[in-house]
Design an enzyme around this catalytic site. Structure first.
Site, short mmCIF file in Angstrom:
data_model
loop_
_atom_site.label_atom_id
_atom_site.label_comp_id
_atom_site.label_asym_id
_atom_site.label_seq_id
_atom_site.Cartn_x
_atom_site.Cartn_y
_atom_site.Cartn_z
N CYS A 60 0.83 -1.19 0.00
CA CYS A 60 0.00 0.00 0.00
C CYS A 60 0.87 1.26 0.00
O CYS A 60 0.60 2.22 -0.70
CB CYS A 60 -0.87 -0.03 1.25
SG CYS A 60 -2.46 0.73 1.04
N CYS A 85 12.14 -19.32 17.56
CA CYS A 85 11.91 -20.77 17.70
C CYS A 85 12.97 -21.53 16.91
O CYS A 85 13.51 -22.53 17.38
CB CYS A 85 10.53 -21.16 17.18
SG CYS A 85 9.20 -20.82 18.35
#
Lengths: 155, 275, 109
Positions: free
Chosen positions: B128, B236
């Site tokens: 955008c 992680c």
């Protein structure tokens, strides 16, 4: 569970890999921690050796802190907070951090009540000591232990 | 010390497997049935309920929650004119997102027609900025990007996560699912080992959650700040000694879509507060 | 570096004699001087908000002195007895002397 066998054998190679990974993690050297003696010395300095009473201080601390990066510490002290009788200052100390000081607060009768809440860092499980100084020069204190757990992935 | 941490991490998982599962919430938790019958679990619970009161209380109070500092920053950017088109994001965003503002936060990542692929909220915002505003894209983990994504997702706070995984989104969904179950890294683990098989168990002193992402961008005590889902994925990956992918990688967008789907039905909590 | 911005919560209206709660939060990393930059390995020098002062109509009413043990994005809450309408000013002082301020009005009926 199915992964048990995977985890039960940490090979030498794995251990070494972990060790090298550990090297990449930032450690700020081996810190020295404050202890009860450092806090006692601090209190002695603040009180000028005067005796310190107990009671009338309500502490709000978690028994267990899941993370030591932001542990709530709040207290309230029963006081009329009048010009003649008010809590002048409160010192928050911790006996297991690199230095014992956490924060201190100056109160005025305009507040109408004596309490405060903030968030502190705790390096490990330790005692929090709250020392209050009255306008007449007397002192009282309270303390509580906060158990700090260190996360597996989060810590 | 880190070595000990890592070994204990692995050992505590063994212990977790050997002992009965401890109750991981106190009865006040909202436990929902999976929306989709193909969901691998019987119950879906927000990460909020895996934390203790010290942490939950902060999220419960918008003023105490430091994540709000970042969302506030996003609110300022939202109405700020930027770029060659002389527009603010507030004037053009719904057109780019292809859904109403108060819905965006609950349905992204989503197949976006203009992009002709599944994209994350960060990517819609940058698309955008570049196409509709003529402005420079934000860096993924910048305060500006975290602020604007936190602010936009907050407009859906309280509504239920509802990402679409069928039709044109199905390829990304399948890719994400494969990644979720794929063993990687020197510890040879997948997402599922912790967040499907062992949620509610302790990994060292930390209770594993289901890994739902309904509170992202989230404030983490570990980070002393707000971070994106992809930052968490990278964390992680590092934990299991795998090489993290770059922010915005197609695989992470796919994994984000799949992970969001696992939490379909949970309330959007952005900006959440976690350890 | 992250922009430093305060957030304060003061009730707009209070009854005379009522004890209200004031809350203040500021975005700040609170560098303790013990951490290192992960990329460069260089020590990050201490930079914290060391003082917070709340005043009401120009009169200091509450002061907090922060040490490095205070968490990043320092939060403080304290009571105040409403007696008259007026304006609070809040000031945060950073190591090195930089100051950040915010103010809020309170109407007492």
């Amino acid at each position: 569970m199915k992964q048990t066998t995977q985890f039960s054998s940490i090979s030498r190679r794995h251990a070494l890999a972990m060790l090298s990974a550990a090297g990449a993690v930032v450690l700020a050297g081996v810190p020295a921690y404050a202890d009860g003696a450092a806090v006692a010395a601090k209190i002695k300095g603040l009180t000028g050796g005067r005796s310190v009473g107990e009671g009338d201080i309500e502490l709000d601390l978690p028994e267990i802190a899941e993370n030591g990066n932001a542990v709530k510490v709040a207290f309230s002290i029963n006081s009329p907070m009048t010009v003649d009788n008010y809590v002048k200052a409160v010192h928050v100390m911790a006996d297991g951090n690199p230095t014992p000081d956490v924060a201190s607060f100056n109160f005025t009768p305009a507040m109408g009540a004596c309490s405060a809440s903030t968030r502190m860092r705790l390096a490990k499980t330790q005692n929090i000591i709250v020392l209050a100084e009255m306008n007449d020069g007397s002192f009282k204190q309270a303390q509580a232990t906060v158990k700090v757990t260190i996360g597996g992935c989060g810590g | 010390m880190r070595l000990a941490v890592t070994i204990t991490m692995a050992l505590s998982l063994i212990a977790g497997a050997a002992f009965a599962k401890t109750p991981y919430h106190d009865g006040t938790a909202e436990v929902i049935k999976p929306v989709d019958k193909n969901h691998p679990l019987d119950e879906v619970v927000s990460g909020y309920n895996f934390r203790k009161a010290m942490i939950r209380d902060v999220q419960d109070d918008d003023f105490e929650n430091p994540g709000m500092l970042v969302a506030d920053h996003g609110e300022e950017l939202w109405d700020t004119v930027d770029g060659s088109a002389g527009k603010s994001l507030s004037q053009v965003f719904e057109g780019c997102a292809e859904v109403p503002l108060d819905v965006v936060g609950s349905v992204y990542p989503r197949f976006n027609n203009a992009a002709s692929k599944v994209i994350s909220l960060e990517q819609v915002i940058n698309m955008c900025r570049e196409t509709a505003m003529g402005a420079k894209p934000y860096k993924w983990e910048s305060r500006d990007m975290l602020g604007i994504t936190a602010y936009v997702r907050m407009q859906s706070r309280g509504s239920r996560v509802n990402v679409a995984v069928d039709g044109k989104a199905s390829a990304a969904f399948e890719r994400g699912k494969d990644l979720y179950y794929k063993r990687v890294g020197q510890l040879d683990m997948s997402c599922a080992h912790c967040h499907e098989d062992n949620y509610g168990n302790y990994i060292r002193a930390d209770m594993l959650s289901q890994g739902n992402i309904n509170g992202f961008p989230t404030y983490r005590l570990k980070w002393n700040g707000v971070g994106s889902t992809h930052r968490r994925f990278r964390g992680c990956m590092k934990n299991i000694r795998a090489k993290p992918l770059p922010y915005g990688h197609e695989d992470y967008v796919a994994l984000e879509l799949y992970t969001a789907w696992r939490g379909n039905g949970l309330k959007v909590e952005t900006p959440a507060y976690r350890n | 570096m992250a922009k430093i911005k305060p957030r304060v919560k003061v009730p707009k209206k209070a009854a005379a004699g009522e004890i209200v709660e004031i809350k203040a939060l500021i975005s700040h990393p609170m560098h303790t001087g013990r951490g290192k930059n992960k990329k460069t390995g260089k020590k990050i020098p201490r930079k914290i908000i060391n003082k917070f002062v709340a005043s009401f109509d120009g009169q200091d009413v509450f002061t907090a002195n922060f040490e490095p043990a205070v968490s990043a994005n320092p939060y403080i809450a304290f009571p105040f007895k409403a007696s008259k309408s007026g304006a609070f000013t809040f000031k945060w002082v950073e190591d090195g002397g930089a100051e950040f301020t915010a103010s809020k009005k309170m109407t007492v009926a």
